[in-house]
Design a protein around this motif. Sequence first.
Motif, PDB file in Angstrom:
ATOM      1  N   ALA A  75      -0.458  19.311  13.127  1.00 45.40           N
ATOM      2  CA  ALA A  75      -0.364  18.416  14.283  1.00 45.40           C
ATOM      3  C   ALA A  75      -1.721  17.594  14.465  1.00 45.40           C
ATOM      4  CB  ALA A  75       0.196  18.974  15.512  1.00 45.40           C
ATOM      5  N   TYR A  76      -1.562  16.238  15.073  1.00 44.79           N
ATOM      6  CA  TYR A  76      -2.771  15.694  15.591  1.00 44.79           C
ATOM      7  C   TYR A  76      -3.070  16.225  16.988  1.00 44.79           C
ATOM      8  CZ  TYR A  76      -1.540  12.613  11.652  1.00 44.79           C
ATOM      9  OH  TYR A  76      -1.250  12.290  10.453  1.00 44.79           O
ATOM     10  N   VAL A  77      -4.141  16.316  17.242  1.00 46.25           N
ATOM     11  CA  VAL A  77      -4.935  16.958  18.553  1.00 46.25           C
ATOM     12  C   VAL A  77      -4.215  15.751  19.605  1.00 46.25           C
ATOM     13  CG1 VAL A  77      -6.600  17.678  19.930  1.00 46.25           C
ATOM     14  CG2 VAL A  77      -6.764  17.855  17.485  1.00 46.25           C
ATOM     15  N   GLU A  78      -4.109  14.571  19.156  1.00 47.59           N
ATOM     16  CA  GLU A  78      -3.989  13.532  20.078  1.00 47.59           C
ATOM     17  C   GLU A  78      -2.365  13.495  20.699  1.00 47.59           C
ATOM     18  OE1 GLU A  78      -5.430  13.126  17.295  1.00 47.59           O
ATOM     19  OE2 GLU A  78      -7.346  12.128  17.628  1.00 47.59           O
ATOM     20  N   SER A  99     -11.952  11.939  15.863  1.00 45.50           N
ATOM     21  CA  SER A  99     -10.942  11.075  16.662  1.00 45.50           C
ATOM     22  C   SER A  99     -11.074   9.922  16.849  1.00 45.50           C
ATOM     23  CB  SER A  99     -10.463  12.042  17.943  1.00 45.50           C
ATOM     24  OG  SER A  99      -9.542  11.308  18.701  1.00 45.50           O
ATOM     25  N   LYS A 100     -10.152   8.948  16.770  1.00 41.97           N
ATOM     26  CA  LYS A 100      -9.814   7.518  16.965  1.00 41.97           C
ATOM     27  C   LYS A 100      -9.538   7.450  18.542  1.00 41.97           C
ATOM     28  CE  LYS A 100      -9.064   5.500  12.644  1.00 41.97           C
ATOM     29  NZ  LYS A 100      -8.224   4.957  11.405  1.00 41.97           N
ATOM     30  N   ASP A 101      -9.148   8.221  18.983  1.00 38.57           N
ATOM     31  CA  ASP A 101      -8.732   8.110  20.464  1.00 38.57           C
ATOM     32  C   ASP A 101      -9.204   9.243  21.375  1.00 38.57           C
ATOM     33  OD1 ASP A 101      -7.264   7.693  22.838  1.00 38.57           O
ATOM     34  OD2 ASP A 101      -5.525   6.843  21.924  1.00 38.57           O
ATOM     35  N   PRO A 102     -10.523   9.432  21.779  1.00 39.65           N
ATOM     36  CA  PRO A 102     -10.966  10.644  22.395  1.00 39.65           C
ATOM     37  C   PRO A 102     -10.427  10.786  23.650  1.00 39.65           C
ATOM     38  CG  PRO A 102     -12.649   8.951  22.378  1.00 39.65           C
ATOM     39  CD  PRO A 102     -11.452   8.274  21.167  1.00 39.65           C
ATOM     40  N   GLU A 103     -10.121   9.753  24.429  1.00 37.11           N
ATOM     41  CA  GLU A 103      -9.438  10.115  25.654  1.00 37.11           C
ATOM     42  C   GLU A 103      -8.105  10.772  25.316  1.00 37.11           C
ATOM     43  OE1 GLU A 103      -8.550   6.556  27.878  1.00 37.11           O
ATOM     44  OE2 GLU A 103      -8.206   7.591  29.614  1.00 37.11           O
ATOM     45  N   LYS A 104      -7.172  10.530  24.599  1.00 35.53           N
ATOM     46  CA  LYS A 104      -6.070  11.321  24.454  1.00 35.53           C
ATOM     47  C   LYS A 104      -6.223  12.617  23.962  1.00 35.53           C
ATOM     48  CE  LYS A 104      -1.968   8.582  22.852  1.00 35.53           C
ATOM     49  NZ  LYS A 104      -1.169   8.150  21.844  1.00 35.53           N
ATOM     50  N   PHE A 105      -7.438  12.586  23.008  1.00 37.92           N
ATOM     51  CA  PHE A 105      -7.792  13.997  22.402  1.00 37.92           C
ATOM     52  C   PHE A 105      -8.065  14.907  23.566  1.00 37.92           C
ATOM     53  CE2 PHE A 105      -9.554  16.190  18.837  1.00 37.92           C
ATOM     54  CZ  PHE A 105     -10.469  17.410  19.584  1.00 37.92           C
ATOM     55  N   LEU A 106      -8.839  14.525  24.528  1.00 40.65           N
ATOM     56  CA  LEU A 106      -9.311  15.451  25.393  1.00 40.65           C
ATOM     57  C   LEU A 106      -8.117  15.628  26.405  1.00 40.65           C
ATOM     58  CD1 LEU A 106     -12.853  13.707  25.974  1.00 40.65           C
ATOM     59  CD2 LEU A 106     -12.345  16.040  25.139  1.00 40.65           C
ATOM     60  N   ASN A 107      -7.337  14.596  26.888  1.00 43.30           N
ATOM     61  CA  ASN A 107      -6.051  14.973  27.689  1.00 43.30           C
ATOM     62  C   ASN A 107      -5.230  15.886  27.051  1.00 43.30           C
ATOM     63  OD1 ASN A 107      -7.024  12.931  29.601  1.00 43.30           O
ATOM     64  ND2 ASN A 107      -5.612  11.465  28.947  1.00 43.30           N
ATOM     65  N   GLY A 194     -12.433  20.744  34.751  1.00 46.31           N
ATOM     66  CA  GLY A 194     -12.199  20.286  33.521  1.00 46.31           C
ATOM     67  C   GLY A 194     -13.147  19.741  32.765  1.00 46.31           C
ATOM     68  N   ILE A 195     -12.955  18.798  31.757  1.00 48.01           N
ATOM     69  CA  ILE A 195     -13.756  18.175  31.052  1.00 48.01           C
ATOM     70  C   ILE A 195     -14.553  17.010  31.434  1.00 48.01           C
ATOM     71  CG2 ILE A 195     -14.365  17.123  28.524  1.00 48.01           C
ATOM     72  CD1 ILE A 195     -11.884  18.698  27.673  1.00 48.01           C
ATOM     73  N   LYS A 196     -15.746  16.861  31.579  1.00 48.70           N
ATOM     74  CA  LYS A 196     -16.380  15.760  32.476  1.00 48.70           C
ATOM     75  C   LYS A 196     -16.832  14.724  31.079  1.00 48.70           C
ATOM     76  CE  LYS A 196     -17.808  18.363  36.283  1.00 48.70           C
ATOM     77  NZ  LYS A 196     -17.288  19.699  35.503  1.00 48.70           N
ATOM     78  N   TYR A 197     -16.240  13.554  31.217  1.00 49.42           N
ATOM     79  CA  TYR A 197     -16.644  12.862  29.892  1.00 49.42           C
ATOM     80  C   TYR A 197     -16.785  11.485  30.405  1.00 49.42           C
ATOM     81  CZ  TYR A 197     -11.970  11.590  29.215  1.00 49.42           C
ATOM     82  OH  TYR A 197     -10.543  11.126  29.177  1.00 49.42           O
ATOM     83  N   LYS A 198     -17.482  10.766  29.635  1.00 50.00           N
ATOM     84  CA  LYS A 198     -17.184   9.147  29.749  1.00 50.00           C
ATOM     85  C   LYS A 198     -17.535   8.460  28.352  1.00 50.00           C
ATOM     86  CE  LYS A 198     -22.030   7.424  30.713  1.00 50.00           C
ATOM     87  NZ  LYS A 198     -22.974   7.756  31.761  1.00 50.00           N
ATOM     88  N   ILE A 199     -16.525   7.555  28.371  1.00 49.58           N
ATOM     89  CA  ILE A 199     -16.671   6.760  26.968  1.00 49.58           C
ATOM     90  C   ILE A 199     -17.563   5.413  26.998  1.00 49.58           C
ATOM     91  CG2 ILE A 199     -15.176   5.640  25.123  1.00 49.58           C
ATOM     92  CD1 ILE A 199     -13.050   7.812  25.942  1.00 49.58           C
ATOM     93  N   THR A 200     -18.490   5.233  26.447  1.00 46.13           N
ATOM     94  CA  THR A 200     -19.229   4.009  26.864  1.00 46.13           C
ATOM     95  C   THR A 200     -18.683   2.638  26.195  1.00 46.13           C
ATOM     96  OG1 THR A 200     -20.489   4.098  24.786  1.00 46.13           O
ATOM     97  CG2 THR A 200     -21.372   5.269  26.726  1.00 46.13           C
ATOM     98  N   ASN A 201     -17.701   2.727  25.289  1.00 51.20           N
ATOM     99  CA  ASN A 201     -17.146   1.519  24.712  1.00 51.20           C
ATOM    100  C   ASN A 201     -15.747   1.627  24.674  1.00 51.20           C
ATOM    101  OD1 ASN A 201     -17.469   3.116  22.645  1.00 51.20           O
ATOM    102  ND2 ASN A 201     -18.089   1.665  21.446  1.00 51.20           N
ATOM    103  N   PRO A 202     -14.823   2.012  25.940  1.00 49.84           N
ATOM    104  CA  PRO A 202     -13.429   2.704  25.629  1.00 49.84           C
ATOM    105  C   PRO A 202     -12.511   1.470  25.261  1.00 49.84           C
ATOM    106  CG  PRO A 202     -14.158   1.988  28.160  1.00 49.84           C
ATOM    107  CD  PRO A 202     -15.303   1.858  27.363  1.00 49.84           C
TER     108      PRO A 202
END
Length: 292
Positions: A75-78, A99-107, A194-202
């Motif tokens: 399965a895909y982590v996303e 991952s091509k979609d880190p936000e989905k991955f982390l969610n 939870g996971i604290k993160y930021k995507i610099t170029n979302p």
Amino acid sequence: MLYSKLMKVLIKIKLDSIAWSIRRLYCPVDKNALVLEVGSGGNPYFRSNILCDAYIDTRERHFAKLIHDRPTVLAYVEDLPFKDNTFDFVIACHVLEHSKDPEKFLNEIQRVSKAGYIEVPDAFLERLTCYLDHRLEISDINNELVITKKTGYVHDENVRELFLNKVSMVFPQIVRKYPFSFHVRYYWNKNEGGIKYKITNPDYKFNWDSPQIHKEAKKNKINIRSSLTSMFIFLLRQFFSQNKRNRHIDITRYLHCLSCKSDKFEWNMELICLNCGKKYPIIGENIINFTN
Ligand SMILES: [Zn+2]
Ligand SMILES: [Zn+2]
């Protein structure tokens, strides 16, 4: 806890590379906790009870053979086929950066698990080495993951050229000697925010793929040293894994259908959703395929 103490001692006496190998024995949960590993690939953590990877065979992990000695899903982590809060802990070791979609991955990993561990190469290492199939540069700054989507295989041609000119020859030795300085190791817990993160170029959308180089050469190379290593790890796995418990896990208790989210399934050569009828094929003896 023994292993984390041992690691600290080893680092103190400058045996970082030994501490680095021991980190794979350390998982901060008790023996009854249910542990998922995503991107488990060819060398899963011993402590993982359920394995998840997106591919049977892929360059993304240098064609290492998929280990499926425990309940395993493809399965895909996303888009994970597990119910909310199913796991006590999720391990994601060297997979987020693909991952091509880190936000989905982390969610998704936070949806299915209460806590977890993320390990990736640090952005600085990535900037120099430009690993094939790595799509993100990730660093941890003040206990926050700072994620940048790579806009090409090589970020900076000039830095890359200078690196390859001389430093790249000795660089692996430096990384092996100081592995903690070249990797991100991040523990998170939903109780602590939870996971604290930021995507610099979302908003960046990927429009590139890594070059297809050395593909067959790498795949067919037989290397005595690496065969011995994988034999050794196989033996360790027999010794340290929760084999007996894992054999009795009924994975369908934890699954939900990707289409309709129902958790009622029937086995009939395939895994079939009783609500919407979607079929999930079984590969080999025990791998359930949720990738198509
Ligand atoms: Zn990787
Ligand atoms: Zn369904």
